[in-house]
Design a protein around this motif. Structure first.
Motif, PDB file in Angstrom:
ATOM      1  N   MET A 163       3.374 -51.926 -15.767  1.00 37.28           N
ATOM      2  CA  MET A 163       4.909 -51.383 -16.229  1.00 37.28           C
ATOM      3  C   MET A 163       5.181 -50.526 -17.370  1.00 37.28           C
ATOM      4  N   ALA A 164       5.820 -49.624 -17.117  1.00 40.57           N
ATOM      5  CA  ALA A 164       5.835 -48.726 -18.500  1.00 40.57           C
ATOM      6  C   ALA A 164       6.552 -49.287 -19.686  1.00 40.57           C
ATOM      7  N   GLU A 165       6.033 -48.806 -20.736  1.00 43.12           N
ATOM      8  CA  GLU A 165       6.506 -49.616 -21.942  1.00 43.12           C
ATOM      9  C   GLU A 165       7.892 -49.031 -22.242  1.00 43.12           C
ATOM     10  N   GLN A 166       8.816 -49.969 -22.524  1.00 45.54           N
ATOM     11  CA  GLN A 166      10.145 -49.895 -22.932  1.00 45.54           C
ATOM     12  C   GLN A 166      10.486 -50.312 -24.266  1.00 45.54           C
ATOM     13  N   LEU A 167      10.718 -49.448 -25.247  1.00 43.78           N
ATOM     14  CA  LEU A 167      10.913 -49.558 -26.489  1.00 43.78           C
ATOM     15  C   LEU A 167      12.482 -49.901 -26.834  1.00 43.78           C
ATOM     16  N   ILE A 168      13.030 -50.936 -27.718  1.00 47.87           N
ATOM     17  CA  ILE A 168      14.185 -51.064 -27.988  1.00 47.87           C
ATOM     18  C   ILE A 168      14.687 -50.140 -29.090  1.00 47.87           C
ATOM     19  N   VAL A 169      15.758 -49.329 -28.905  1.00 56.13           N
ATOM     20  CA  VAL A 169      16.406 -48.718 -29.949  1.00 56.13           C
ATOM     21  C   VAL A 169      17.291 -49.619 -30.846  1.00 56.13           C
ATOM     22  N   ARG A 170      16.830 -49.730 -32.123  1.00 58.47           N
ATOM     23  CA  ARG A 170      17.658 -50.650 -33.208  1.00 58.47           C
ATOM     24  C   ARG A 170      18.637 -49.750 -33.997  1.00 58.47           C
ATOM     25  N   ALA A 171      19.634 -50.399 -34.276  1.00 60.29           N
ATOM     26  CA  ALA A 171      20.597 -49.692 -35.167  1.00 60.29           C
ATOM     27  C   ALA A 171      20.156 -49.469 -36.549  1.00 60.29           C
ATOM     28  N   GLU A 172      20.637 -48.685 -37.221  1.00 60.95           N
ATOM     29  CA  GLU A 172      20.229 -48.368 -38.581  1.00 60.95           C
ATOM     30  C   GLU A 172      21.178 -48.044 -39.610  1.00 60.95           C
ATOM     31  N   LEU A 173      21.036 -48.374 -41.123  1.00 62.43           N
ATOM     32  CA  LEU A 173      22.011 -47.900 -41.902  1.00 62.43           C
ATOM     33  C   LEU A 173      21.341 -46.729 -42.759  1.00 62.43           C
ATOM     34  N   ILE A 174      21.964 -45.757 -42.689  1.00 55.97           N
ATOM     35  CA  ILE A 174      21.405 -44.304 -43.379  1.00 55.97           C
ATOM     36  C   ILE A 174      22.427 -43.973 -44.477  1.00 55.97           C
ATOM     37  N   GLU A 175      21.879 -43.456 -45.583  1.00 61.00           N
ATOM     38  CA  GLU A 175      22.703 -43.166 -46.803  1.00 61.00           C
ATOM     39  C   GLU A 175      23.158 -41.534 -46.377  1.00 61.00           C
ATOM     40  N   LEU A 176      24.253 -41.344 -46.717  1.00 61.47           N
ATOM     41  CA  LEU A 176      24.891 -39.825 -46.464  1.00 61.47           C
ATOM     42  C   LEU A 176      25.143 -39.352 -48.016  1.00 61.47           C
ATOM     43  N   LYS A 177      25.407 -38.006 -47.875  1.00 59.49           N
ATOM     44  CA  LYS A 177      25.776 -37.463 -49.238  1.00 59.49           C
ATOM     45  C   LYS A 177      27.262 -37.952 -49.429  1.00 59.49           C
ATOM     46  N   ASP A 178      27.868 -37.686 -50.584  1.00 61.86           N
ATOM     47  CA  ASP A 178      28.968 -38.300 -51.172  1.00 61.86           C
ATOM     48  C   ASP A 178      30.237 -37.837 -50.409  1.00 61.86           C
ATOM     49  N   ASP A 179      30.096 -36.590 -49.746  1.00 62.88           N
ATOM     50  CA  ASP A 179      31.276 -35.953 -48.947  1.00 62.88           C
ATOM     51  C   ASP A 179      31.180 -36.472 -47.554  1.00 62.88           C
ATOM     52  N   LEU A 180      30.189 -37.240 -47.294  1.00 60.99           N
ATOM     53  CA  LEU A 180      29.807 -37.664 -45.884  1.00 60.99           C
ATOM     54  C   LEU A 180      29.647 -36.447 -44.942  1.00 60.99           C
ATOM     55  N   SER A 181      28.966 -35.438 -45.241  1.00 63.22           N
ATOM     56  CA  SER A 181      28.687 -34.237 -44.566  1.00 63.22           C
ATOM     57  C   SER A 181      27.634 -34.034 -43.719  1.00 63.22           C
ATOM     58  N   ASP A 182      26.647 -34.984 -44.403  1.00 59.82           N
ATOM     59  CA  ASP A 182      25.246 -34.817 -43.900  1.00 59.82           C
ATOM     60  C   ASP A 182      24.501 -36.124 -44.525  1.00 59.82           C
ATOM     61  N   VAL A 183      23.341 -36.312 -43.735  1.00 55.52           N
ATOM     62  CA  VAL A 183      22.367 -37.357 -44.351  1.00 55.52           C
ATOM     63  C   VAL A 183      21.700 -36.729 -45.718  1.00 55.52           C
ATOM     64  N   LEU A 184      21.702 -37.925 -46.531  1.00 53.79           N
ATOM     65  CA  LEU A 184      21.301 -37.533 -47.823  1.00 53.79           C
ATOM     66  C   LEU A 184      19.754 -37.319 -47.851  1.00 53.79           C
ATOM     67  N   PRO A 185      18.924 -36.514 -48.222  1.00 52.45           N
ATOM     68  CA  PRO A 185      17.549 -36.308 -47.887  1.00 52.45           C
ATOM     69  C   PRO A 185      16.871 -37.290 -48.902  1.00 52.45           C
ATOM     70  N   GLY A 186      16.193 -38.025 -48.493  1.00 51.39           N
ATOM     71  CA  GLY A 186      15.262 -39.195 -49.247  1.00 51.39           C
ATOM     72  C   GLY A 186      16.185 -40.333 -49.825  1.00 51.39           C
ATOM     73  N   GLY A 187      17.228 -40.282 -48.923  1.00 54.18           N
ATOM     74  CA  GLY A 187      18.124 -41.481 -49.285  1.00 54.18           C
ATOM     75  C   GLY A 187      17.739 -42.677 -48.836  1.00 54.18           C
ATOM     76  N   MET A 188      18.617 -43.878 -49.040  1.00 51.58           N
ATOM     77  CA  MET A 188      18.187 -45.064 -48.393  1.00 51.58           C
ATOM     78  C   MET A 188      18.424 -45.258 -46.941  1.00 51.58           C
ATOM     79  N   ARG A 189      17.325 -45.794 -46.138  1.00 59.24           N
ATOM     80  CA  ARG A 189      17.455 -46.112 -44.706  1.00 59.24           C
ATOM     81  C   ARG A 189      17.074 -47.665 -44.510  1.00 59.24           C
ATOM     82  N   VAL A 190      17.859 -48.503 -43.762  1.00 58.65           N
ATOM     83  CA  VAL A 190      17.815 -49.588 -43.831  1.00 58.65           C
ATOM     84  C   VAL A 190      17.938 -49.913 -42.038  1.00 58.65           C
TER      85      VAL A 190
END
Length: 328
Positions: free
Chosen positions: A1-28
């Motif tokens: 049977m083919a391996e099926q991996l679960i996609v998990r939710a993630e908390l990702i830090e954005l820039k202060d103006d919420l325009s994009d992901v902050l490079p090197g920011g916190m990811r949980v």
């Protein structure tokens, strides 16, 4: 049977103006995907005084005034808000090395949760609650804002800031270390967020296939094995027993006994008068089906590598590939 991996939710830090992901920011990454989340939408509405409804000075203090003048007008005065409420659970005592996919679709090992204190993980979530010091180019040095945050789960994205967090620690080790905690995360965005879908994607399924969510799933508890879940959740077969009897005025007696998946009938007829006749018959219906709740087969059908220890909150299809024996 083919391996099926679960996609998990993630908390990702954005820039202060919420325009994009902050490079090197916190990811949980979350350890267990939430069972549900709630979105709340609200507009900022203010009641405007209606000049026609104002009572003349001589009527002041004489009751409620003239109700026929109408109600005050209401005016939309703000951009509105969208709030997200989601509950996250972390349990380091149930951590495994199972591989999952993060928000970027990259493989990640569950060993990141194999630590001795769950508050190390919850502390990383609380990072998004603490305001950051303003940058060097900030106009107001006293103005501090919490980090921008994106809650990402599959195609669902919510960008905003954390409004509040509630943490509940409910399981400890013998030496007093926290092992399991649940967190209620409340996020807010100062606008009405409407999903940007051009059109719905048509889903096809095989002939006779069940719709998504039509198959009931059993939820594993902490420390529960596949065999225990199968036994307690309806994984085994059923047993039925019934007895019926009737007395005929003409001197006939009939009885029936029903067992598992079969029927046994015994009849005795007594006829007074010229003589007595005794007849008996035994019949077992053909095509009888017996269901066996083999937990090994259920585990294999669900792709579970270690059926002795299930991940808390994992959903199992107990009806998957159940053995079926048919006689006749």
């Amino acid at each position: 049977m083919a391996e099926q991996l679960i996609v998990r939710a993630e908390l990702i830090e954005l820039k202060d103006d919420l325009s994009d992901v902050l490079p090197g920011g916190m990811r949980v990454p979350v350890q267990f995907n939430p069972e549900s989340f709630k979105l709340s939408y609200a507009n900022q509405i203010q009641a405007q005084p209606n000049a026609s409804s104002k009572a003349p000075p001589r009527q002041a203090g004489r009751g409620a005034g003239n109700q026929s003048q109408g109600t005050p007008a209401r005016q939309f005065v703000g951009a509105g808000t969208t709030k997200l409420t989601v509950q996250l659970t972390f349990d380091v005592s149930a951590a495994t090395t199972d591989t999952f996919l993060n928000a970027e679709g990259k493989r990640q090992s569950g060993s990141v949760f194999m630590i001795d204190d769950v508050r190390y993980v919850t502390g990383r979530v609380l990072y998004f609650m603490k305001p950051k010091d303003p940058g060097a180019g900030a106009k107001d040095a006293s103005q501090r804002v919490p980090p921008g945050l994106r809650f990402s789960w599959g195609k669902f994205l919510f960008d905003g800031i954390v409004e509040s967090i509630e943490e509940n620690v409910d399981f400890f080790s013998a030496d007093g270390k926290a092992l399991r905690a649940s967190m209620t995360l409340n996020m807010i965005q100062q606008t009405i967020l409407v999903p940007a879908y051009d059109k719905a994607v048509q889903v096809t399924r095989p002939q006779g296939g069940a719709a998504a969510g039509a198959t009931p799933l059993a939820k594993a508890r902490s420390g529960q094995s596949m065999q225990q879940l199968s036994d307690s959740g309806g994984g085994g077969g059923g047993f039925g027993f019934g007895v019926s009897a009737s007395l005929d005025v003409g001197g006939g007696i009939g009885g029936g006994v029903g067992g598992v998946g079969g029927a046994i009938g015994v009849g005795v007829g007594l006829h007074p008068g010229a003589g007595a006749a005794l007849g008996a018959g035994l019949a077992v219906s053909s095509g009888v089906a017996f269901e066996a709740g083999s937990w090994q087969r259920i585990a294999a059908a669900n792709g579970i590598e270690n059926p002795r220890t299930l991940a808390p909150g994992q959903f199992i299809d107990l009806a998957a590939q159940r053995p079926r024996i048919v006689t006749g």
